[in-house]
Design a protein around this motif. Structure first.
Motif, PDB file in Angstrom:
ATOM      1  N   PRO A 127       0.791  -1.199  -0.136  1.00 40.31           N
ATOM      2  CA  PRO A 127       0.057  -0.104  -0.031  1.00 40.31           C
ATOM      3  C   PRO A 127       0.861   1.392  -0.105  1.00 40.31           C
ATOM      4  CG  PRO A 127      -0.093  -0.973   2.091  1.00 40.31           C
ATOM      5  CD  PRO A 127       0.878  -1.827   1.201  1.00 40.31           C
ATOM      6  N   LEU A 128       0.522   2.361  -0.295  1.00 37.36           N
ATOM      7  CA  LEU A 128       1.174   3.562  -0.629  1.00 37.36           C
ATOM      8  C   LEU A 128       1.295   4.178   0.747  1.00 37.36           C
ATOM      9  CD1 LEU A 128      -0.913   5.557  -3.467  1.00 37.36           C
ATOM     10  CD2 LEU A 128       1.460   4.470  -3.422  1.00 37.36           C
ATOM     11  N   ARG A 129       2.334   5.021   1.076  1.00 35.30           N
ATOM     12  CA  ARG A 129       2.381   5.566   2.321  1.00 35.30           C
ATOM     13  C   ARG A 129       2.100   6.954   2.471  1.00 35.30           C
ATOM     14  NH1 ARG A 129       4.832   1.578   4.935  1.00 35.30           N
ATOM     15  NH2 ARG A 129       6.798   0.875   4.376  1.00 35.30           N
ATOM     16  N   TRP A 130       1.716   7.563   3.167  1.00 39.07           N
ATOM     17  CA  TRP A 130       0.939   8.920   3.398  1.00 39.07           C
ATOM     18  C   TRP A 130       1.584   9.739   2.468  1.00 39.07           C
ATOM     19  CZ3 TRP A 130       3.170  13.435   4.712  1.00 39.07           C
ATOM     20  CH2 TRP A 130       4.095  13.420   5.580  1.00 39.07           C
ATOM     21  N   TYR A 131       2.877   9.889   2.221  1.00 38.59           N
ATOM     22  CA  TYR A 131       3.510  10.925   1.260  1.00 38.59           C
ATOM     23  C   TYR A 131       3.781  10.602  -0.026  1.00 38.59           C
ATOM     24  CZ  TYR A 131       7.357   7.584   2.347  1.00 38.59           C
ATOM     25  OH  TYR A 131       8.276   6.343   2.476  1.00 38.59           O
ATOM     26  N   GLN A 132       3.095   9.262  -0.412  1.00 38.87           N
ATOM     27  CA  GLN A 132       3.011   8.925  -1.735  1.00 38.87           C
ATOM     28  C   GLN A 132       1.768   9.031  -2.272  1.00 38.87           C
ATOM     29  OE1 GLN A 132       4.411   4.756  -1.324  1.00 38.87           O
ATOM     30  NE2 GLN A 132       6.405   5.205  -2.210  1.00 38.87           N
ATOM     31  N   SER A 133       0.668   9.534  -1.341  1.00 38.35           N
ATOM     32  CA  SER A 133      -0.428   9.610  -1.973  1.00 38.35           C
ATOM     33  C   SER A 133      -0.969  10.924  -2.923  1.00 38.35           C
ATOM     34  CB  SER A 133      -1.312   9.733  -0.608  1.00 38.35           C
ATOM     35  OG  SER A 133      -2.826   9.826  -1.123  1.00 38.35           O
ATOM     36  N   PRO A 134      -1.623  10.508  -3.917  1.00 39.65           N
ATOM     37  CA  PRO A 134      -2.066  12.018  -4.837  1.00 39.65           C
ATOM     38  C   PRO A 134      -3.029  12.614  -4.172  1.00 39.65           C
ATOM     39  CG  PRO A 134      -2.754   9.781  -5.823  1.00 39.65           C
ATOM     40  CD  PRO A 134      -1.886   9.280  -4.367  1.00 39.65           C
ATOM     41  N   ILE A 135      -3.603  12.251  -3.143  1.00 39.04           N
ATOM     42  CA  ILE A 135      -4.675  12.890  -2.577  1.00 39.04           C
ATOM     43  C   ILE A 135      -4.002  14.011  -1.514  1.00 39.04           C
ATOM     44  CG2 ILE A 135      -6.301  12.968  -0.716  1.00 39.04           C
ATOM     45  CD1 ILE A 135      -7.140  10.043  -1.368  1.00 39.04           C
ATOM     46  N   LEU A 136      -2.787  13.813  -1.074  1.00 42.66           N
ATOM     47  CA  LEU A 136      -2.050  14.647  -0.537  1.00 42.66           C
ATOM     48  C   LEU A 136      -1.380  15.988  -1.565  1.00 42.66           C
ATOM     49  CD1 LEU A 136      -0.233  16.083   1.891  1.00 42.66           C
ATOM     50  CD2 LEU A 136       1.303  14.290   1.196  1.00 42.66           C
ATOM     51  N   TRP A 137      -0.687  15.269  -2.609  1.00 41.30           N
ATOM     52  CA  TRP A 137       0.166  16.151  -3.450  1.00 41.30           C
ATOM     53  C   TRP A 137      -0.588  16.945  -4.535  1.00 41.30           C
ATOM     54  CZ3 TRP A 137       4.567  17.465  -1.673  1.00 41.30           C
ATOM     55  CH2 TRP A 137       5.146  16.574  -0.768  1.00 41.30           C
ATOM     56  N   VAL A 138      -1.694  16.448  -5.068  1.00 39.64           N
ATOM     57  CA  VAL A 138      -2.635  17.358  -6.043  1.00 39.64           C
ATOM     58  C   VAL A 138      -2.873  18.705  -5.228  1.00 39.64           C
ATOM     59  CG1 VAL A 138      -4.795  17.410  -7.270  1.00 39.64           C
ATOM     60  CG2 VAL A 138      -3.303  15.311  -7.409  1.00 39.64           C
ATOM     61  N   PRO A 139      -3.485  18.786  -4.077  1.00 43.02           N
ATOM     62  CA  PRO A 139      -3.794  20.149  -3.559  1.00 43.02           C
ATOM     63  C   PRO A 139      -2.502  20.920  -3.116  1.00 43.02           C
ATOM     64  CG  PRO A 139      -5.016  18.340  -2.226  1.00 43.02           C
ATOM     65  CD  PRO A 139      -4.232  17.833  -3.268  1.00 43.02           C
ATOM     66  N   VAL A 140      -1.558  20.246  -3.156  1.00 45.77           N
ATOM     67  CA  VAL A 140      -0.154  21.131  -2.736  1.00 45.77           C
ATOM     68  C   VAL A 140       0.358  21.642  -4.204  1.00 45.77           C
ATOM     69  CG1 VAL A 140       2.215  20.654  -2.059  1.00 45.77           C
ATOM     70  CG2 VAL A 140       0.381  19.827  -0.642  1.00 45.77           C
ATOM     71  N   ILE A 141       0.244  20.950  -5.101  1.00 45.07           N
ATOM     72  CA  ILE A 141       0.814  21.505  -6.415  1.00 45.07           C
ATOM     73  C   ILE A 141      -0.321  22.510  -6.935  1.00 45.07           C
ATOM     74  CG2 ILE A 141       0.940  20.691  -9.089  1.00 45.07           C
ATOM     75  CD1 ILE A 141       1.715  17.877  -7.848  1.00 45.07           C
ATOM     76  N   VAL A 142      -1.465  22.196  -6.599  1.00 44.84           N
ATOM     77  CA  VAL A 142      -2.304  23.423  -7.017  1.00 44.84           C
ATOM     78  C   VAL A 142      -2.282  24.473  -6.375  1.00 44.84           C
ATOM     79  CG1 VAL A 142      -5.118  24.099  -7.049  1.00 44.84           C
ATOM     80  CG2 VAL A 142      -4.200  21.887  -7.935  1.00 44.84           C
TER      81      VAL A 142
END
Length: 152
Positions: A127-142
């Motif tokens: 399973p993905l780790r929390w820092y690999q999740s796109p749910i985290l990174w998409v808002p950060v990139i936006v």
């Protein structure tokens, strides 16, 4: 075959970009990329047919990527409609391609073998780790892109 489809989609993007910019060299480059992609796709398809690997070509991943390529081409046609008085026909054409791609994407059936293979693949991958999740990174990139657009 996937690379050929990607080249075709890039060619369509370049072609529509050339139409938008009204630059003949960009239009010709886009058309050349599309032709190279289509020829490559044809040769790979023909080689697979000779070897008897048509089951591989009928896989769901090839159909999905083809459907997504049609959707992307539709988005490009709708967004990069040429400037001028007749943009409505390009936008309708783009909408038609989007609807067609979605229809083919949603209309695909999966067999029991495909379902078991996907389940085995999911069981094998961790399973993905929390820092690999796109749910985290998409808002950060936006947020970063929004901040950069405000500063520039």
């Amino acid at each position: 075959m996937i690379y050929a489809i990607i080249i075709i989609v890039i060619g369509i993007a370049v072609f529509f970009s050339g139409i938008w910019e009204q630059n003949l060299a960009t239009i010709i480059l886009g058309a050349l990329l599309e032709v190279v992609g289509l020829v490559s796709f044809f040769f790979k398809w023909h080689a697979a047919k000779k070897q008897g690997n048509m089951k591989k070509m009928k896989s769901s991943i090839t159909k999905r990527i083809g459907s997504l390529a049609v959707i992307v081409a539709g988005l490009l046609a709708a967004v990069l409609a040429p400037a001028g008085g007749n943009t409505a026909s390009w936008r309708w054409f783009g909408l038609f391609l989007i609807v067609l791609g979605v229809y083919f994407l949603l209309g695909q059936k999966t067999t029991d073998e495909q379902r078991t293979a996907e389940a085995e693949q999911r069981a094998e991958s961790p399973p993905l780790r929390w820092y690999q999740s796109p749910i985290l990174w998409v808002p950060v990139i936006v947020a970063v892109v929004a901040i950069l657009s405000l500063l520039v």
